[in-house]
Structure formats: C-alpha cells, structure tokens
Design an enzyme around this catalytic site. Structure first.
Site, PDB file in Angstrom:
ATOM      1  CD  GLN A 101      -2.554  -1.140   2.649  1.00 22.83           C
ATOM      2  OE1 GLN A 101      -1.936  -1.564   3.608  1.00 22.83           O
ATOM      3  NE2 GLN A 101      -3.668  -0.830   2.646  1.00 22.83           N
ATOM      4  CG  HIS A 119      -2.596   2.802  -2.450  1.00 22.93           C
ATOM      5  ND1 HIS A 119      -2.566   2.587  -1.143  1.00 22.93           N
ATOM      6  CD2 HIS A 119      -3.753   1.774  -2.866  1.00 22.93           C
ATOM      7  CE1 HIS A 119      -3.846   1.891  -0.774  1.00 22.93           C
ATOM      8  NE2 HIS A 119      -4.469   1.388  -1.510  1.00 22.93           N
ATOM      9  N   GLY A 218       2.912  -4.083   8.836  1.00 21.79           N
ATOM     10  CA  GLY A 218       2.875  -2.810   9.164  1.00 21.79           C
ATOM     11  C   GLY A 218       1.521  -1.986   8.425  1.00 21.79           C
ATOM     12  CB  SER A 220      -4.206  -0.158  10.844  1.00 22.97           C
ATOM     13  OG  SER A 220      -4.683   0.738   9.724  1.00 22.97           O
ATOM     14  N   GLY A 246      -0.553  -1.946  17.341  1.00 15.63           N
ATOM     15  CA  GLY A 246      -1.729  -1.387  17.510  1.00 15.63           C
ATOM     16  C   GLY A 246      -2.684  -2.050  16.721  1.00 15.63           C
TER      17      GLY A 246
END
Ligand SMILES: [Zn+2]
Length: 271
Positions: A101, A119, A218, A220, A246
C-alpha cells in the site's frame, strides 16, 4: 507457550508460499511517518481527496506546495530491515506475491522483484488528460525553479509525500501542466476517493488463490483497498498473520498477531 516471534517463525516455516501485504508501518523506520495511530485513527488531517485535487485549483496548488516539501524526504528514504528481510524471503522463493500500500518504492530499492504497487508510485507523475507518465524528479526540479520561496520551507511530512504547510499562502504557487497536452499533472498514486486500478486488484486476488497463507506487515487495514485481501484470504481458508503496532481492522480474522515494529519482527526471518 512459544514466544510470539517464535510463533511467527513457525508460521512462516509452515506456509512456504506467502502472500505479503505491506503498509505504512513497514516504512516508518525509513523515516516516512505513518498516517494513523495505534488505534487506527488519523494522527493528522486526512489526506487530500481526488475530487478536491481534480476540481479545485486552490486545493491543487496547496497539495503541490506541500508535496514539494514532503517529496524531499521521500526521495532520500532508504529501505530498512523490514524491506531487506522481505526481499531475502523472496530470494528464497517464499513469497508468491508482495502487495504494498506504500508508494515509496522501498521494496524495489531493497531488491524485491515481484511487487504490486497497489496505490502507485510517488516517483512518477501522470497526466490526467493524456495519461502520459513522467519522472517526479523532473517535476520536482521544475516546481523548485518556479517557486523559490517555497523551496526553502521545511515541514512535518506525511507518507504520500504530502506535508503540513498550513500557514503559507498557496495562491501564488505555480504548477506546470503536461508538456504534451496541457492537461493536469497528478502524482501517479491512488488518492482517497479514487479506485485502485482493477488490474492490480485482480493480480493480487489471483495470488491469494495460490498462496498458503497471508502475512500482513505494518498495516492497520483500515482502508478497504487493503482490507479486502484479508477478507479474501479468510474466505479462501488461508491463515493470516499480522505484524502491526496497534489494532488492525482484521484482528478477528488473524491466526497470529505480532504487536511489534516490522523491522524487529522480520529481522530474524532473514537470518
Ligand atoms: Zn497530457
């Protein structure tokens, strides 16, 4: 009970053909900041929407002025151990497909060959009218030549080469048009509000079919363009491991979650 990094090693050993999806967390240690915090929320103002860029001259000038500054750090970024470890895994024939990404080109800089830039790439510029592509480096030099007052600004930078320059007046910023047709130039990256080209998605989905498991590095997965590969892998019965500081949007789909920095977690895989 195995340590979580041993579990990651075992996961990779057990699944020889990996589909790897990487996101901003893979590049933070190369000095490219992440957009989102540990809870998956925006750390800063969300990035520009495609509709703003294409339809609003002021927004477009502001984007290029901030990007002029942001691209400076981007072009000097070097791959870190996360990129090197994944390149090493590929050389050992363990990765059927790497999908990123990120738009920074650091996987290729580390030596990865089989990469889908979901992207796009920040080092390339595309004309919205005639589709011709050119080097961002050339445009960067032209932007600096036309806008010497902006060239000396410094700012906190964001992952897509954008940067914070809120207090500067952008009206005077001078952006060149396409040399071939006079059309609007845009970084060859997928903006929010824009779809990922279908051919990239199809190639990635085909690779999920032939993989044994998915490894998320890496990300989310808050953005649908990446999240859909996790749901596709889950639907196909492929186990998913994720390395991310996270939470991720796919936490309930994961067979293994490593809450660690990407380079630290991946370093041992290339040993
Ligand atoms: Zn053109």
């Amino acid at each position: 009970m195995l340590h979580v990094l041993d579990q990651l090693l075992e996961f990779v050993d057990r699944h020889p053909r990996l589909f790897v999806l990487t996101g901003a967390g893979c590049s933070t240690e190369s000095g490219i900041p992440d957009y989102r915090d540990d809870a998956g929320e925006w750390k800063r103002r969300p990035p520009i929407m495609f509709q703003q860029f294409a339809g609003n001259e002021h927004a477009r000038k502001r984007y290029w002025a901030r990007s002029l500054v942001g691209f400076r750090r981007m072009r000097h970024a070097r791959p870190n151990d996360a990129h090197h470890s994944l390149a090493s895994l590929e050389r050992r024939g363990r990765i059927v497909q790497l999908v990123t990404q990120n738009v920074d080109g650091l996987h290729q800089a580390a030596g990865s060959q089989n990469v889908i830039d979901l992207h796009g790439r920040i080092d390339t510029v595309r004309c919205l009218n005639c589709n011709s592509r050119s080097a961002r480096e050339d445009l960067q030099q032209e932007l600096e030549r036309r806008n010497p007052a902006f060239a000396s600004f410094d700012a906190v930078e964001a992952p897509d080469g954008d940067a914070d320059l809120d207090d500067v007046a952008f009206e005077t910023f001078d952006v060149p048009c396409c040399e071939a047709c006079g059309g609007l130039l845009k970084p060859d990256v997928v903006f929010f509000g824009e779809g990922v080209p279908g051919e990239r998605v199809r190639r990635a989905m085909a690779a999920i079919e032939s993989c044994d498991a998915m490894l998320v590095v890496g990300s989310s997965l808050m953005v649908y363009s990446g999240y859909r590969f996790a749901t596709a892998a889950a639907d196909a019965g492929k186990p998913i491991a994720a390395i991310n500081l996270g939470r991720t949007r796919a936490d309930d789909l994961l067979a293994l979650k490593v809450s660690d920095r990407c380079a630290d977690a991946l370093r041992m895989l290339s040993a």
